[in-house]
Design a protein around this motif. Sequence first.
Motif, mmCIF file in Angstrom:
data_model
loop_
_atom_site.group_PDB
_atom_site.id
_atom_site.type_symbol
_atom_site.label_atom_id
_atom_site.label_comp_id
_atom_site.label_asym_id
_atom_site.label_seq_id
_atom_site.Cartn_x
_atom_site.Cartn_y
_atom_site.Cartn_z
ATOM 1 N N UNK A 1 0.881 -1.104 0.048
ATOM 2 C CA UNK A 1 0.017 -0.328 -0.027
ATOM 3 C C UNK A 1 1.125 1.523 -0.037
ATOM 4 N N UNK A 2 0.556 2.324 -0.566
ATOM 5 C CA UNK A 2 1.309 3.987 -0.831
ATOM 6 C C UNK A 2 1.101 4.163 0.798
ATOM 7 N N UNK A 3 2.662 4.256 0.921
ATOM 8 C CA UNK A 3 2.720 5.736 2.210
ATOM 9 C C UNK A 3 2.139 6.767 3.162
ATOM 10 N N UNK A 4 2.335 7.184 0.996
ATOM 11 C CA UNK A 4 1.389 9.413 0.904
ATOM 12 C C UNK A 4 0.101 8.863 0.389
ATOM 13 N N UNK A 5 -0.685 9.467 0.919
ATOM 14 C CA UNK A 5 -1.778 9.779 0.069
ATOM 15 C C UNK A 5 -2.010 9.367 -1.509
ATOM 16 N N UNK A 6 -1.722 8.609 -1.972
ATOM 17 C CA UNK A 6 -1.652 9.655 -3.214
ATOM 18 C C UNK A 6 -1.935 7.569 -4.507
ATOM 19 N N UNK A 7 -2.215 7.691 -5.715
ATOM 20 C CA UNK A 7 -3.331 6.512 -6.267
ATOM 21 C C UNK A 7 -1.434 6.533 -7.007
ATOM 22 N N UNK A 8 -1.233 5.267 -6.573
ATOM 23 C CA UNK A 8 -0.031 4.234 -7.335
ATOM 24 C C UNK A 8 -0.487 3.837 -7.984
ATOM 25 N N UNK A 9 -1.068 4.205 -9.720
ATOM 26 C CA UNK A 9 -2.090 2.928 -10.382
ATOM 27 C C UNK A 9 0.093 1.873 -11.608
ATOM 28 N N UNK A 10 0.442 1.695 -11.273
ATOM 29 C CA UNK A 10 1.849 1.073 -11.348
ATOM 30 C C UNK A 10 2.249 -0.048 -11.086
ATOM 31 N N UNK A 11 2.351 -1.729 -11.122
ATOM 32 C CA UNK A 11 2.702 -2.545 -11.168
ATOM 33 C C UNK A 11 4.188 -2.356 -11.259
ATOM 34 N N UNK A 12 5.548 -2.220 -10.541
ATOM 35 C CA UNK A 12 6.961 -2.832 -11.365
ATOM 36 C C UNK A 12 7.482 -4.210 -10.522
ATOM 37 N N UNK A 13 8.153 -4.815 -11.093
ATOM 38 C CA UNK A 13 8.433 -5.919 -10.813
ATOM 39 C C UNK A 13 9.783 -5.582 -11.450
ATOM 40 N N UNK A 14 10.144 -6.273 -9.946
ATOM 41 C CA UNK A 14 12.567 -6.144 -10.684
ATOM 42 C C UNK A 14 12.916 -7.035 -10.206
ATOM 43 N N UNK A 15 13.601 -8.183 -11.677
ATOM 44 C CA UNK A 15 13.844 -9.683 -11.206
ATOM 45 C C UNK A 15 15.392 -9.531 -11.542
ATOM 46 N N UNK A 16 15.256 -9.934 -9.847
ATOM 47 C CA UNK A 16 17.371 -10.031 -9.869
ATOM 48 C C UNK A 16 18.051 -10.971 -10.632
ATOM 49 N N UNK A 17 19.019 -10.977 -11.076
ATOM 50 C CA UNK A 17 20.276 -10.763 -11.787
ATOM 51 C C UNK A 17 20.922 -11.031 -10.428
ATOM 52 N N UNK A 18 21.260 -10.312 -9.918
ATOM 53 C CA UNK A 18 22.724 -10.590 -8.125
ATOM 54 C C UNK A 18 22.117 -9.747 -7.255
ATOM 55 N N UNK A 19 22.661 -10.751 -6.232
ATOM 56 C CA UNK A 19 21.597 -10.031 -4.984
ATOM 57 C C UNK A 19 22.971 -9.834 -4.028
ATOM 58 N N UNK A 20 23.701 -8.864 -3.410
ATOM 59 C CA UNK A 20 24.892 -9.543 -2.888
ATOM 60 C C UNK A 20 24.614 -7.767 -1.554
ATOM 61 N N UNK A 21 25.145 -8.784 -0.529
ATOM 62 C CA UNK A 21 24.917 -8.333 0.942
ATOM 63 C C UNK A 21 26.010 -8.124 1.328
#
Length: 140
Positions: A108-128
Amino acid sequence: MNTDEDPGVVLSREEAWELLEGCQLGRLAVCVASQPDVFPLNFATSGGRIWIRTNPGTKLAELTINALVAFEADEIKDGAAWSVVVKGTARVLESQSEIDAADLLPLDPWIPTRKSAYVEITPVSVAGRRFVLGAEPERY
């Protein structure tokens, strides 16, 4: 050469992903026309991917021009810190079935705005890395 510096502990992909799963605030880095941009945002993880919601604007335009993105999340708590960087490919969800599935995520949005687009990020690398915080060692 002996050194007392501690650059932190490198995390496995699984350890890094587990930290992301327990976090909600991160930063999305995009680059268009040799100009980087960084956007703080809330996110969710599911199915080995990162999910965000946004509105049409700079962020959405830039990641559709150049789908290669970096995503970073971190935390500092009780004298320790961690940081995870994910590099991957972003894709705007277009089919209604994908959007309906994404609507079930805790995103859910944290600020009072409409967020109509979803974005999926597919990882190629994960480093931590995980760090114990402390004062800088003596230089000499």
